[in-house]
Scaffold this motif. Structure first.
Motif, PDB file in Angstrom:
ATOM      1  N   LYS A 124      35.100  82.119  -6.068  1.00  0.00           N
ATOM      2  CA  LYS A 124      34.556  82.936  -7.149  1.00  0.00           C
ATOM      3  C   LYS A 124      35.667  83.262  -8.142  1.00  0.00           C
ATOM      4  CE  LYS A 124      33.561  87.457  -6.891  1.00  0.00           C
ATOM      5  NZ  LYS A 124      32.846  88.743  -6.670  1.00  0.00           N
ATOM      6  N   SER A 125      35.359  83.114  -9.414  1.00  0.00           N
ATOM      7  CA  SER A 125      36.220  83.575 -10.491  1.00  0.00           C
ATOM      8  C   SER A 125      35.539  84.791 -11.103  1.00  0.00           C
ATOM      9  CB  SER A 125      36.406  82.483 -11.541  1.00  0.00           C
ATOM     10  OG  SER A 125      37.110  82.978 -12.663  1.00  0.00           O
ATOM     11  N   VAL A 126      36.228  85.928 -11.088  1.00  0.00           N
ATOM     12  CA  VAL A 126      35.603  87.167 -11.548  1.00  0.00           C
ATOM     13  C   VAL A 126      36.563  87.938 -12.449  1.00  0.00           C
ATOM     14  CG1 VAL A 126      36.287  88.336  -9.405  1.00  0.00           C
ATOM     15  CG2 VAL A 126      34.474  89.328 -10.827  1.00  0.00           C
ATOM     16  N   THR A 127      36.044  88.449 -13.541  1.00  0.00           N
ATOM     17  CA  THR A 127      36.837  89.272 -14.444  1.00  0.00           C
ATOM     18  C   THR A 127      36.368  90.719 -14.379  1.00  0.00           C
ATOM     19  OG1 THR A 127      35.375  88.770 -16.313  1.00  0.00           O
ATOM     20  CG2 THR A 127      37.322  87.384 -16.047  1.00  0.00           C
ATOM     21  N   VAL A 128      37.324  91.640 -14.501  1.00  0.00           N
ATOM     22  CA  VAL A 128      37.021  93.068 -14.511  1.00  0.00           C
ATOM     23  C   VAL A 128      37.698  93.679 -15.731  1.00  0.00           C
ATOM     24  CG1 VAL A 128      37.182  95.250 -13.262  1.00  0.00           C
ATOM     25  CG2 VAL A 128      36.886  93.107 -11.992  1.00  0.00           C
ATOM     26  N   HIS A 129      36.890  94.106 -16.699  1.00  0.00           N
ATOM     27  CA  HIS A 129      37.383  94.717 -17.939  1.00  0.00           C
ATOM     28  C   HIS A 129      36.641  96.042 -18.151  1.00  0.00           C
ATOM     29  CE1 HIS A 129      39.161  90.795 -18.520  1.00  0.00           C
ATOM     30  NE2 HIS A 129      39.726  91.193 -19.654  1.00  0.00           N
ATOM     31  N   LYS A 184      31.726  99.509 -23.756  1.00  0.00           N
ATOM     32  CA  LYS A 184      31.978 100.328 -24.938  1.00  0.00           C
ATOM     33  C   LYS A 184      32.412  99.477 -26.134  1.00  0.00           C
ATOM     34  CE  LYS A 184      35.618 102.929 -24.716  1.00  0.00           C
ATOM     35  NZ  LYS A 184      36.519 104.032 -24.290  1.00  0.00           N
ATOM     36  N   LYS A 185      33.238  98.473 -25.898  1.00  0.00           N
ATOM     37  CA  LYS A 185      33.798  97.674 -26.989  1.00  0.00           C
ATOM     38  C   LYS A 185      32.900  96.520 -27.422  1.00  0.00           C
ATOM     39  CE  LYS A 185      38.755  98.421 -26.252  1.00  0.00           C
ATOM     40  NZ  LYS A 185      40.040  97.748 -25.950  1.00  0.00           N
ATOM     41  N   TYR A 186      32.273  95.851 -26.429  1.00  0.00           N
ATOM     42  CA  TYR A 186      31.569  94.602 -26.737  1.00  0.00           C
ATOM     43  C   TYR A 186      30.117  94.558 -26.272  1.00  0.00           C
ATOM     44  CZ  TYR A 186      36.521  93.322 -26.916  1.00  0.00           C
ATOM     45  OH  TYR A 186      37.866  93.298 -27.170  1.00  0.00           O
ATOM     46  N   GLY A 187      29.674  95.600 -25.576  1.00  0.00           N
ATOM     47  CA  GLY A 187      28.322  95.565 -25.034  1.00  0.00           C
ATOM     48  C   GLY A 187      28.176  94.595 -23.874  1.00  0.00           C
TER      49      GLY A 187
END
Length: 329
Positions: free
Chosen positions: A68-73, A78-81
């Motif tokens: 799995k490749s997963v991003t957490v931001h 708030k910034k990009y919906g």
């Protein structure tokens, strides 16, 4: 040829009961040493990170590998919906190395994390637990609630979050789904936790937000939010007072709720009671007294993702759904 399984495909088959059953089976496989995974690796950016999570499972009708490749931001909404967490999962057949499917992994990630809290609650909380405090009211709070409701007959859920709007929204929505449960928005974290049988934390906090003095005897805590180095939701004195159960030692020690106390020498490996898989398969006992304070430190295991993705893939094939085929070079 490789199947492309979309978020819509995943949502069409991955129910809460199926998710809970699959993740419990994943912990069983891990506890029997029928599944293996290296700790997740991190690429850190200014506003978030990317995590790589490979695993292999070979246990009772499931022989599959994947990553799995997963991003957490945290500021995405708030910034990009966009969701805070977004993921893609690649499933591989260990017999020949063919990539059998690429799946949207965002819904799988949310579901399997909620299911881990449900499994831990099943084995570690008091069976007569009625009151839960949810600390955080984002996407993960929903999946935690739904899975825990499958394991305990809750009567009251107190919801505490930084945003009053999100607390009210959560309580209004969940009151419709569970009309027999009282949902209370609670701006005071101390009041939310006092007298709760189960406390589930789902925040990105880097400084403790739950104090030892708020927690009564017999409470079970699901520490879900701490999933990277430096994150911590519970006071170290509280963590040390608990019977601590991890999803996996290597991962938790560098990125779970225990990572800060470990790094500061306040906690050692000998202070850990068990990994959850050991309890699920009966190698170690879970709760042994009504007055114990138990803590499940969840970092999220790749075996949960790969097993859930495989069950989604298998269910779609069985139902003769027709995800798209793609060529991978």
């Amino acid at each position: 040829m490789t199947l492309l399984i979309t978020a819509k495909d995943v949502q069409s088959v991955l129910t809460y009961p199926l998710s809970l059953k699959t993740v419990e089976a994943a912990f069983k496989a891990f506890g029997r040493h029928k599944a293996c995974q290296p700790p997740k690796s991190y690429l850190t950016f200014k506003f978030g990170d990317l995590r790589s999570m490979p695993a292999y499972i070979n246990d009772r009708g499931m022989n599959v590998a994947g990553i799995k490749s997963v991003t957490v931001h945290p500021d995405n909404h708030k910034k990009y919906g966009l969701p805070t967490v977004m993921a893609t999962i690649l499933l591989t057949d260990p017999k020949n190395g063919i990539n059998i499917a690429v799946l949207d992994g965002t819904h799988i990630t949310n579901m399997r994390t909620g299911a881990a809290g449900g499994v831990a609650t099943k084995y570690l909380s008091r069976k007569n637990s009625k009151v839960m405090a949810l600390i955080g009211a984002g996407a993960q709070a929903y999946t935690q609630l739904h899975h825990i409701m499958l394991t305990r007959k809750l009567k009251e859920v107190r919801v505490h979050a930084r945003s009053e709007k999100s607390m009210i929204k959560f309580c209004r929505e969940m009151s419709k789904e569970y009309p027999k449960v009282t949902f209370l928005p609670e701006p005071d974290g101390k009041k939310a936790c006092r007298g709760a049988d189960i406390i589930t934390t789902t925040t990105p906090a880097r400084k403790p937000i739950i104090k030892k003095s708020w927690i009564g005897p017999g409470t079970h805590i699901n520490g879900i939010g701490a999933d990277a180095a430096g994150k911590q939701e519970l006071e170290t004195t509280l963590t040390k007072s608990c019977k601590i159960v991890l999803d996996e030692w290597q991962q938790a020690s560098h990125s779970g709720e225990i990572n800060v106390p470990i790094s500061r020498g306040k906690l050692k490996k000998k202070d850990i009671h068990a990994e959850l898989g050991e309890i699920v398969v009966g190698k170690k006992k879970g709760r042994t007294a009504d007055d114990e304070i138990t803590l499940f430190d969840s970092t999220g295991l790749a075996v949960q993702d790969i097993s859930t993705a495989y069950v989604v893939y298998h269910t779609l094939m069985k139902k003769q759904k027709k995800p798209k085929h793609i060529k991978l070079f």
